[in-house]
Design an enzyme around this catalytic site. Sequence first.
Site, PDB file in Angstrom:
ATOM      1  N   CYS A 153       3.492   5.881  -2.657  1.00 47.13           N
ATOM      2  CA  CYS A 153       4.931   5.481  -3.180  1.00 47.13           C
ATOM      3  C   CYS A 153       4.902   5.803  -4.595  1.00 47.13           C
ATOM      4  O   CYS A 153       6.149   5.991  -5.289  1.00 47.13           O
ATOM      5  CB  CYS A 153       5.312   4.115  -3.050  1.00 47.13           C
ATOM      6  SG  CYS A 153       5.477   3.892  -1.127  1.00 47.13           S
TER       7      CYS A 153
ATOM      8  N   HIS B 104      11.330   1.996  -7.289  1.00 48.83           N
ATOM      9  CA  HIS B 104      10.831   2.312  -5.859  1.00 48.83           C
ATOM     10  C   HIS B 104      11.605   1.477  -4.926  1.00 48.83           C
ATOM     11  O   HIS B 104      11.483   0.332  -5.254  1.00 48.83           O
ATOM     12  CB  HIS B 104       9.326   2.309  -6.145  1.00 48.83           C
ATOM     13  CG  HIS B 104       8.698   2.507  -4.392  1.00 48.83           C
ATOM     14  ND1 HIS B 104       9.086   3.608  -3.738  1.00 48.83           N
ATOM     15  CD2 HIS B 104       8.010   1.729  -3.735  1.00 48.83           C
ATOM     16  CE1 HIS B 104       8.555   3.576  -2.603  1.00 48.83           C
ATOM     17  NE2 HIS B 104       7.683   2.212  -2.643  1.00 48.83           N
TER      18      HIS B 104
ATOM     19  N   ASN C 159      12.328   2.637   2.894  1.00 46.70           N
ATOM     20  CA  ASN C 159      11.208   3.202   1.957  1.00 46.70           C
ATOM     21  C   ASN C 159      11.077   4.370   2.589  1.00 46.70           C
ATOM     22  O   ASN C 159      10.217   4.635   3.782  1.00 46.70           O
ATOM     23  CB  ASN C 159      10.207   2.060   2.097  1.00 46.70           C
ATOM     24  CG  ASN C 159       8.915   2.643   1.158  1.00 46.70           C
ATOM     25  OD1 ASN C 159       8.962   3.667   0.446  1.00 46.70           O
ATOM     26  ND2 ASN C 159       7.822   1.695   0.760  1.00 46.70           N
TER      27      ASN C 159
END
Length: 349
Positions: free
Chosen positions: A133, A274, A304
């Site tokens: 990520c 994020h 996500n």
Amino acid sequence: MTELPAPGDHPKAGHRRTPGARRARCVAVGTALPERRLTNADLAKLVDTSDEWIVTRTGIRERRMADPGTALSDLAVVAARECLDRAGIQADQLDGIICATITGDHVMPATANIIQHRIGARRAWGYDLLNACNGFLAALNTAAAFVEAGRAERILVVGGDLMSSLVDFRDRNTCVLFGDGCGAVLVEAGPGDGYGLIGFEMHSDGGSAADLIVPCSGSALPATADALARGEQFLKQNGKAVFQQAVRRMAEVSTSLLDGLGLTSADIDLLVPHQANLRIIQPTAERLGVPMEKVVVNIDRVANTTAGTIPLALADAEASGRLHQGTRVLLVAFGGGLTWGAAYLTWGR
Ligand code: COA
């Protein structure tokens, strides 16, 4: 868990104002999302969950899912072309392509090479960068270093993942959190006193690697029939540990970066975090003293997308008129590694 040095001893190695004649500017963003939407209600037909649980625990309402047979490069090519169009740049003007992903088309060859060929970036080299990520930020900083050093004029930074290929749709602990999507940002050389990437800071803690891992995805555990039968090819996580670390580290690295640059939260026009969980984003903003009006949130619609979250969020902000020439942006990410980082920049050219 390895502790970071105490604030007074912090090496600050990643902080810097670009000192030289060149600064790496982020001039345009393009994106690609699969058409198909998977709602929380759809997931509730697959696992024991509910829209109410997912929304209250994560802020996610739906995510996009690629159709079977879709590869990451299929989305990346669309995102890359859109980005280059918006920047007014031809593909053969690119010097390099860095693709941040954990779900590339193959382990070999790197997906960046496939993108290079498909968009006709004849002069460009390409390679993939794997940092979960935090992959997009890592790739952005790598591209900026090339540009600032005079070793490239233009690098396309692609970030994206088809998390549907890594998630076990029988595991309610993970399958509700992720989606598919991809974005691309053009990094271009500009004058040292102009817009662009002003500073960054990155950290790693491999001591906590097992908290977020795809066990059977490389040399440590090859894909034997036994490993596959145990489902080791799917993403596993210690959700609570990851959650706690994400909240702590995203705020910490942002504050440290701003301090190192002599800036405060008043110098942030737009916080682009994020998108892992709304309950991670909100306390990060709160600890930084940034009001939610300045925070980009699209997790409700796309969930996500791992290396895709930051470029997708940048594109959302641009589409809604919140990101434009000169906007002062703080990017911050956290992910499997564990790894986390932040970058401060002024958008545009
Ligand atoms: N639907 C319904 N119940 C679920 C569920 C789901 N999709 N997923 C887990 N649960 C259950 C758990 O099994 C647990 O039940 P139990 O108490 O009977 O064992 C219960 O809900 C509570 O789980 P808990 O772990 O306390 O929830 P939480 O508030 O920590 O939220 C996460 C769980 C996964 C949403 C949260 O920990 C998180 O976001 N972690 C970070 C994950 C992440 O972002 N990973 C990628 C980072 S880049």
